[in-house]
Every structure is written in structure tokens, then in C-alpha cells.
Design a protein around this motif. Structure first.
Motif, PDB file in Angstrom:
ATOM      1  N   THR A 170       0.830  -1.218   0.000  1.00 57.06           N
ATOM      2  CA  THR A 170       0.000   0.000   0.000  1.00 57.06           C
ATOM      3  C   THR A 170       0.856   1.256   0.000  1.00 57.06           C
ATOM      4  OG1 THR A 170      -0.120  -0.052   2.430  1.00 57.06           O
ATOM      5  CG2 THR A 170      -1.846  -1.209   1.213  1.00 57.06           C
ATOM      6  N   PRO A 174      -3.079   6.215  -3.444  1.00 59.01           N
ATOM      7  CA  PRO A 174      -4.330   5.590  -3.891  1.00 59.01           C
ATOM      8  C   PRO A 174      -4.892   6.291  -5.125  1.00 59.01           C
ATOM      9  CG  PRO A 174      -4.699   6.886  -1.912  1.00 59.01           C
ATOM     10  CD  PRO A 174      -3.220   6.860  -2.122  1.00 59.01           C
ATOM     11  N   TYR A 220      -3.458   1.191  -6.180  1.00 59.57           N
ATOM     12  CA  TYR A 220      -2.417   2.121  -5.757  1.00 59.57           C
ATOM     13  C   TYR A 220      -1.537   2.474  -6.957  1.00 59.57           C
ATOM     14  CZ  TYR A 220      -3.596   1.310  -0.880  1.00 59.57           C
ATOM     15  OH  TYR A 220      -4.262   1.246   0.327  1.00 59.57           O
TER      16      TYR A 220
END
Length: 442
Positions: A170, A174, A220
Motif C-alpha cells: 500500500t 491511492p 495504488y
């Protein structure tokens, strides 16, 4: 009014099942400790019973294969007639199959008998070392709780790996895009392909002709140097995780070996045994052996077992040493396997009789058999019992290996004189016909 009573009954049932599951794990722990401590008295009987049992099983196999072979003497069926088939039962109708089984079992039985004849002294040494390890555990009960320390450290390693892997996965920014949740409502052709958006600033009124427009998270961002090398970083994280796990295991081995070594090299037992042998060994490993452990983990943990065995033979320089190690290791493995089978099998049978309703708990108003899927708690208890038994027995196995290496070092460095007395037990001295010479007086 019936519903609360029913819920209360099921709550009590679940609570009782949980308590019995915990009791089953406690029983596994107690039985494991008692089995290991009582080996100082029962090891000779158990080892010889197991050895004779293995020979008896082999003899029965030879007799059975011979009978099956003789019953098919008149059969003309051969492998060429059968060919290749997935039905194993067909091959058992071939006479040569039982002949092959008979020859293999005879060879294995002969090897075991010869090993028993020529290595009986090594078996006696193995029994003595097993008894000595049981005595060591009796004087150093703290060693039995060290698997908990290893478990906690391994849990830290797993947690660190998981958190790092999630952070890497992550790590990019985003990406949100405008998506029509229901294209049948209105005209959603106004939404451009791959149109990005900001979820905090997005307002569906910007698309009056498409009321189902929403700002949805897609993935992402994979652009940039860091994101392009994300796979390599994950591989590096996995390698680091494997290194940390093996380092923790090696640290545990070093700590336990140091504790059992301090027991063996105590000349007057138990007076000369350190007060806190496990803690002192752990601190000694952290102070002096961390670098060696880290290097050995990198060097040996990812090397083929055959290469390690080859180097071991070259370094120690002899087949005799290898035979000693194999005899001791296999005798110990057989005994500990029997112990694990006793603990896990006993707890598993007890759990089956309880959770299946065959054992009724006194003082209850409901039946244990009311549990619909009783195999799940049984499997949970059996798995937990195996982990507990494996933890205790791994300590014992490490103790046997350490005392054996100390025993070999004792034979090499000392000769029983007052200047170089033996540190081994009197039982080992008796087996090898050795003794410590009394110092000359006057």
C-alpha cells in the motif's frame, strides 16, 4: 421466555466445551513433562521394547509376504500381462510383487539385526544419555518453558513481516476513478474513460445525467522508482523474514545447548550446576554468539543437506562418528515419536469421548452430544496437544544431542586422571569400562 433459557443453555455448553479444551491442553502438558522426567527410569525398557517391536513387525511382514507368495505359486499372472494400471489391487495378485516385498523386508531385517549385534554398546550409550537428559531436565525445569520464548519471538518475526508486506503493498498513492454504479440509470456516457477523482472533493451533482456516478478506489499508483521495484522489495522482505525465523530458532538451540552443557560440565551434580542456567546461557548467547549465529544462518540454512553431511564427514573424519550420531539420533527419535504418539493419541481419544457425548459431565442439565460439529473441537485439541508435546520434546531432543557432543568432547580431552577427570555419569563410565583415578596421597 424460552429463548433466553435456550441461549443460556448453549452459552453454558460452549463454556464447558472451551474449559474441557483447555483442560485437554493442560493434560497434554502434564503428561509430556511426566513422560520426559520418568525416562530416567523407563528409558531402558521402552527402548528395548521399541527395538524388539520393530524387529517383530519386520518378522511378521516377512511371514505374511511368504504366505502370500506361496498362495500365488501356481498363478501365471506376471507384470507383462498386467501392464500399467491405476488399480493397485491388480499388482497384489502378481506373485513377483510379494517376492519383491519379501526380499526387501529380509534385507531390512538383516541390516537391523546386524546393527543390533554390532552396535549394542552404542545403543546402551544412547539409553544412558537419554536417562542423563531426563536427570538434567529434573534439575533445570526452566528449560521446558523456553519454547514459549521461541514462540513469542517467532510471532514478532511474523508480525513484522506481515506489517512490512502490507506497508509495501500500500506504499503507492491511492488512485480513485469516477465509476457509474448503474449504467441503466440516466446517460452515463459523460463519464470519461479512466477519469480520476478526489473522494473528499467529489460531488455526484457534477454528473446530473448519471445519478449513480461515484468516486471509487481502484488501486495504488504504480508509477515511480519505488513502485516499479515493489516485487523485488517483497522478495527481499521474504528473505529477511526467513533469516529472522532461522536466527530465532538458532538462538533457541544455542541457549538450550548452553544450559545442558553447563549441566554436563558440572563435576559435582547438582552442587556445581548454575543457579539460573537458562538465563545465563541466554545472556551468554546474546553477548558472545549473536554474530556467529547470524553468519551460520546465512551460510547453512540455505545449503543442501547432502552438502552439509558431506562436509560433516570430511571435517570429523570418519564413518564411526557418523554411525554413532545416527544410532543415537534414531533411538532418540523413535522414543520421542512414541512419546508424542502417547500424548497426542491419549488426549485425542479423551477429547473424542467427551465431545461425542460418551463422557457425561456430572452436575449439568444438558448433554455434551448437543454439539453439532464435534470434530472441529477435537481437531483443535489434538493440534494444540501436538504443538505442546513438540515443544517439550524438542527441548529434550536438544538436550540429548548436547550431552552426546559433550560426552565425545569429554572422551577426547580427559583420561580419568586427577588432572583430567571425566565429567560423564557413572553409568556411562560403567558402559565404557572407564573410571576416575583417585588422587595419590602422601
Amino acid at each position: 421466555n424460552c429463548v433466553p433459557k435456550t441461549n443460556e443453555a448453549f452459552t453454558g455448553l460452549e463454556r464447558q466445551h472451551f474449559h474441557f479444551g483447555v483442560d485437554g491442553l493442560v493434560i497434554a502438558m502434564v503428561v509430556s513433562v511426566l513422560f520426559l522426567l520418568l525416562l530416567r527410569f523407563t528409558a531402558p525398557v521402552l527402548v528395548w521394547v521399541l527395538i524388539i517391536g520393530v524387529l517383530a513387525v519386520g518378522a511378521f511382514g516377512i511371514w505374511y509376504c511368504y504366505n502370500e507368495y506361496m498362495s500365488l505359486v501356481s498363478s501365471s499372472l506376471t507384470f507383462s500381462n498386467v501392464g500399467f494400471t491405476s488399480n493397485v489391487q491388480v499388482y497384489l495378485q502378481v506373485r513377483d510383487t510379494w517376492l519383491a516385498f519379501l526380499i526387501i523386508l529380509c534385507v531390512v531385517e538383516a541390516i537391523l539385526l546386524l546393527a543390533l549385534i554390532f552396535l549394542r554398546t552404542r545403543i546402551l550409550i544412547a539409553i544412558a544419555l537419554i536417562q542423563e537428559t531426563s536427570k538434567a531436565l529434573g534439575h533445570m525445569m526452566s528449560t521446558l518453558i523456553y519454547p514459549i520464548v521461541t514462540f513469542v519471538l517467532l510471532l514478532v518475526c511474523v508480525s513484522y513481516w506481515g506489517i512490512t508486506a502490507l506497508y509495501l503493498a500500500t506504499s503507492g498513492a491511492p488512485v480513485y476513478k469516477v465509476v457509474a454504479m448503474n449504467t441503466s440509470q440516466g446517460d452515463c456516457s459523460v463519464i470519461r474513460v479512466n477519469e480520476t477523482c478526489d473522494p473528499e472533493m467529489f460531488n455526484s451533482t457534477q454528473y446530473p445525467s448519471c445519478p449513480s456516478a461515484r468516486c471509487i478506489f481502484i488501486n495504488y499508483n504504480e508509477e515511480g522508482l519505488f513502485q516499479r521495484n515493489l516485487f523485488n522489495l517483497q522478495i527481499y522482505n521474504v528473505v529477511a523474514f526467513l533469516w529472522c525465523v532461522n536466527f530465532v530458532i538458532a538462538l533457541g538451540h544455542c541457549t538450550l545447548a548452553g544450559a545442558f552443557g553447563s549441566y554436563y560440565w558440572a563435576f559435582s551434580k547438582p552442587a556445581d550446576i548454575p543457579t539460573f542456567p537458562l538465563i545465563q546461557s541466554f545472556m551468554r548467547a546474546l553477548r558472545y554468539h549473536v554474530g556467529s549465529l547470524a553468519f551460520c544462518v546465512v551460510l547453512f540454512r540455505f545449503v543442501s543437506c547432502f552438502f552439509v553431511l558431506f562436509c560433516f564427514v570430511l571435517c570429523l573424519g570418519g564413518f564411526v562418528v557418523v554411525v554413532r550420531v545416527v544410532v543415537l539420533d534414531k533411538v532418540t527419535d523413535l522414543l520421542l515419536f512414541f512419546g508424542k504418539l502417547l500424548v497426542v493419541g491419549g488426549v485425542g481419544v479423551l477429547a473424542f469421548f467427551f465431545f461425542s457425548g460418551r463422557i457425561q459431565t456430572p452436575g449439568t442439565t444438558f448433554e455434551t452430544a448437543a454439539l453439532n460439529y464435534y470434530w472441529m473441537p477435537i481437531m483443535t485439541v489434538v493440534f494444540g496437544a501436538y504443538l505442546i508435546a513438540h515443544g517439550f520434546f524438542s527441548v529434550y531432543n536438544m538436550g540429548v544431542d548436547t550431552l552426546f557432543l559433550c560426552f565425545l568432547e569429554d572422551l577426547e580431552r580427559n583420561d580419568g586422571s586427577p588432572q583430567k577427570p571425566y565429567f560423564m555419569s557413572k553409568n556411562l563410565m560403567k558402559i565404557l569400562n572407564k573410571k576416575n583415578k583417585a588422587p595419590k596421597t602422601g
